[in-house]
Design a protein around this motif. Structure first.
Motif, PDB file in Angstrom:
ATOM      1  N   GLN A  65      -6.764  23.601  -2.591  1.00  0.00           N
ATOM      2  CA  GLN A  65      -6.997  25.020  -2.830  1.00  0.00           C
ATOM      3  C   GLN A  65      -7.783  25.668  -1.696  1.00  0.00           C
ATOM      4  O   GLN A  65      -7.485  26.788  -1.278  1.00  0.00           O
TER       5      GLN A  65
ATOM      6  N   ASP B 137      -7.843  29.054  -7.279  1.00  0.00           N
ATOM      7  CA  ASP B 137      -6.713  29.946  -7.024  1.00  0.00           C
ATOM      8  C   ASP B 137      -6.053  30.346  -8.341  1.00  0.00           C
ATOM      9  O   ASP B 137      -5.088  29.727  -8.790  1.00  0.00           O
ATOM     10  N   PHE B 138      -6.578  31.394  -8.960  1.00  0.00           N
ATOM     11  CA  PHE B 138      -6.064  31.854 -10.253  1.00  0.00           C
ATOM     12  C   PHE B 138      -4.704  32.536 -10.127  1.00  0.00           C
ATOM     13  O   PHE B 138      -4.038  32.777 -11.133  1.00  0.00           O
ATOM     14  N   THR B 139      -4.272  32.848  -8.897  1.00  0.00           N
ATOM     15  CA  THR B 139      -2.931  33.438  -8.744  1.00  0.00           C
ATOM     16  C   THR B 139      -1.847  32.376  -8.908  1.00  0.00           C
ATOM     17  O   THR B 139      -0.705  32.694  -9.248  1.00  0.00           O
ATOM     18  N   ARG B 140      -2.196  31.115  -8.659  1.00  0.00           N
ATOM     19  CA  ARG B 140      -1.238  30.024  -8.788  1.00  0.00           C
ATOM     20  C   ARG B 140      -1.401  29.256 -10.098  1.00  0.00           C
ATOM     21  O   ARG B 140      -0.447  28.665 -10.596  1.00  0.00           O
TER      22      ARG B 140
ATOM     23  N   HIS C 176      -2.601  29.787 -13.826  1.00  0.00           N
ATOM     24  CA  HIS C 176      -3.011  30.777 -14.821  1.00  0.00           C
ATOM     25  C   HIS C 176      -2.175  30.627 -16.082  1.00  0.00           C
ATOM     26  O   HIS C 176      -1.299  29.768 -16.182  1.00  0.00           O
TER      27      HIS C 176
ATOM     28  N   HIS D 178       0.444  30.942 -19.095  1.00  0.00           N
ATOM     29  CA  HIS D 178       1.869  31.185 -19.304  1.00  0.00           C
ATOM     30  C   HIS D 178       2.142  31.148 -20.802  1.00  0.00           C
ATOM     31  O   HIS D 178       1.635  30.272 -21.505  1.00  0.00           O
TER      32      HIS D 178
ATOM     33  N   SER E  77      -8.986  29.558 -16.970  1.00  0.00           N
ATOM     34  CA  SER E  77      -7.991  30.428 -16.356  1.00  0.00           C
ATOM     35  C   SER E  77      -6.735  30.549 -17.208  1.00  0.00           C
ATOM     36  O   SER E  77      -6.012  31.542 -17.117  1.00  0.00           O
TER      37      SER E  77
ATOM     38  N   GLN F 127     -12.030  34.523 -12.257  1.00  0.00           N
ATOM     39  CA  GLN F 127     -11.459  35.369 -11.216  1.00  0.00           C
ATOM     40  C   GLN F 127     -12.524  36.061 -10.378  1.00  0.00           C
ATOM     41  O   GLN F 127     -12.304  36.352  -9.205  1.00  0.00           O
TER      42      GLN F 127
ATOM     43  N   ASN G 112     -13.603  33.178  -6.869  1.00  0.00           N
ATOM     44  CA  ASN G 112     -12.561  33.823  -6.081  1.00  0.00           C
ATOM     45  C   ASN G 112     -12.400  33.125  -4.721  1.00  0.00           C
ATOM     46  O   ASN G 112     -13.385  32.926  -4.004  1.00  0.00           O
TER      47      ASN G 112
ATOM     48  N   ASP H 217     -11.268  34.133  -1.842  1.00  0.00           N
ATOM     49  CA  ASP H 217     -11.704  34.908  -0.678  1.00  0.00           C
ATOM     50  C   ASP H 217     -13.225  34.929  -0.557  1.00  0.00           C
ATOM     51  O   ASP H 217     -13.769  34.904   0.552  1.00  0.00           O
TER      52      ASP H 217
END
Length: 354
Positions: A20, A153-156, A158, A160, A275, A335, A339, A341
Motif C-alpha cells: 500500500q 488505501d480505502f479506494t481499493r 472498501h 461491497h 473500511s 479515510q 489517508n 496522501d
C-alpha cells in the motif's frame, strides 16, 4: 528517488503495508521496492512493485548497488543495519518497529538494538504505538524519531454489497500463535453460540504456513473440546483483494470482527474491517488505540474476561442504533486519519529532515 523496504517474510500485515505504501508513494514521485528474506503467501497478491526474495549477502549487495536507494527502511531486523553498512550502503537507513510482541519483549529487543541504531541508523519509525513510543523516548534520547499512522488505501479496499447471510458471523484474523490469543476467541464464540444464537458461525482467517505443529494440535483439541466443529470455518491465505468481500459480508450478516490479541503494533485487520463496515470488538492491545474508540469506531473488552467480551459483542450485534453509528464512524475515521496522501507527506518530510 528509490526507497527499499526490508522485512523477513512477505506475509501478513507487513506485506499489506509495503504494497500500500509503495503504491501511494509512487504518486508522489518515490519508487518503493521490497526485499524479503524468504517467500511468503503475500507474494500471491498481484502487484507490479519490484520485489526481491533473498537472504544472500552477495545478492543483497547487488540489489543495493543497482537500486541506488536514497533510503532503506528496515522493519524489526536491527542487525541488518550493520549488514547493509558492511555491504557498502551509505545512504539513509531507518529502523521501523511495527510490533515486537509483549511490552517486556519490546524493551529487551530495543535495548539490544541500541548498539546498531546508534552506530548505523539515521532514525526510528513507528505508527504511534504507545508502548513503543515510550520506549523510543526512554532509550533513544538523541535519535531522530518519526511517528505517524500507517496508510490505508480505502479506494481499493472498501465495502461491497452482497446477498445477506441467514446467520451471523464472528470473524478472527491472525496466526495460530500465543500473541494472537486464539484460545480466547474460541471461548467467546462458544459462549455466544450456547447463550445467544445457536446458528452463530465462526470464521477464522489465517496463514497456515506460519503456525507451529504443536500450536495447531492444541487448536484442534480445543475446537473439539468446545464442540465447535459445526460452527467453525478456517480460511488460509485468502487473496487480499477478496478479503474486502468477506468483511463486507460479515458486517452485513449482523456479525463482527473480534480481535483477541495480547499486543499489536497497528493491525491492518482492524482497519480493513472498519473500511468494510464490519464492526470491531477488540482487546486494548495498545496499537489499536489510534483506530478504535469505544462505542464510536468500535468496542473494547477486557482481555481474559470472557463474560465482558460476550456482553460487548451482544450489545454490538443487538443495539441497532449504536451498531450503525459505529459502522459509519469507523469508515470516516479510516479515510481521515489513515489517508495514503497524508502518510506520503509525513514520509517525505521524514526523508528530507535527516
Amino acid at each position: 528517488m528509490n526507497v527499499l523496504f526490508v522485512y523477513y517474510i512477505a506475509s501478513g500485515g507487513m506485506d499489506t503495508l509495503n504494497r500500500q505504501r509503495c503504491l501511494a508513494l509512487r504518486r508522489h514521485g518515490i519508487n518503493g521496492h521490497c526485499l524479503y528474506y524468504q517467500w511468503g503467501s503475500g507474494l500471491n497478491n498481484a502487484s507490479d512493485i519490484p520485489t526481491f526474495i533473498s537472504n544472500s549477502d552477495l545478492e543483497i549487495k547487488t540489489i543495493l548497488d543497482q537500486g541506488q536507494y536514497g533510503a532503506v527502511i528496515v522493519t524489526t531486523d536491527y542487525p541488518s543495519l550493520l549488514r547493509f553498512r558492511s555491504l557498502g550502503y551509505t545512504g539513509k537507513i531507518f529502523l521501523e518497529i511495527q510490533g515486537l510482541g509483549s511490552k517486556e519483549t519490546a524493551r529487551i529487543e530495543l535495548l539490544t538494538a541500541q548498539q546498531y541504531v546508534h552506530a548505523y541508523a539515521n532514525g526510528l519509525i513507528n505508527p504511534n504505538t504507545p508502548h513503543i513510543a515510550t520506549l523510543f523516548h526512554e532509550l533513544y534520547t538523541h535519535t531522530p524519531k518519526f511517528m505517524f499512522n500507517n496508510c490505508f488505501d480505502f479506494t481499493r479496499f472498501h465495502y461491497h454489497a452482497w446477498p445477506k447471510l441467514t446467520y451471523r458471523v464472528m470473524a478472527w484474523m491472525g496466526r495460530i500463535e500465543e500473541n494472537k490469543n486464539w484460545r480466547e476467541f474460541l471461548h467467546i464464540g462458544s459462549h455466544l453460540i450456547r447463550g445467544y444464537d445457536a446458528s452463530f458461525q465462526l470464521w477464522m482467517f489465517e496463514d497456515a504456513n506460519l503456525s507451529r505443529p504443536e500450536e495447531r494440535q492444541a487448536f484442534h483439541e480445543l475446537v473439539q473440546q468446545l464442540e465447535l466443529e459445526k460452527h467453525l470455518q478456517l480460511f488460509s491465505n485468502v487473496p487480499h483483494t477478496e478479503m474486502a468481500n468477506f468483511l463486507s459480508i460479515i458486517g452485513d450478516s449482523g456479525g463482527l470482527l473480534c480481535s483477541t490479541s495480547i499486543m499489536e503494533g497497528q493491525p491492518y485487520s482492524i482497519l480493513e474491517a472498519m473500511s468494510c463496515r464490519c464492526p470491531v470488538l477488540t482487546t486494548n492491545s495498545d496499537g489499536v488505540s489510534n483506530s478504535i474508540y469505544h462505542n464510536e469506531t468500535g468496542k473494547y473488552y477486557s482481555r481474559g474476561d470472557i463474560d465482558h467480551a460476550v456482553h460487548e459483542a451482544i450489545d454490538l450485534m443487538g443495539n441497532a442504533p449504536l451498531r450503525e453509528h459505529i459502522r459509519s464512524t469507523a469508515v470516516h475515521h479510516v479515510q481521515t486519519y489513515f489517508n495514503p496522501d497524508l502518510y506520503c507527506v509525513q514520509f517525505i518530510n521524514m526523508l528530507h529532515s535527516v
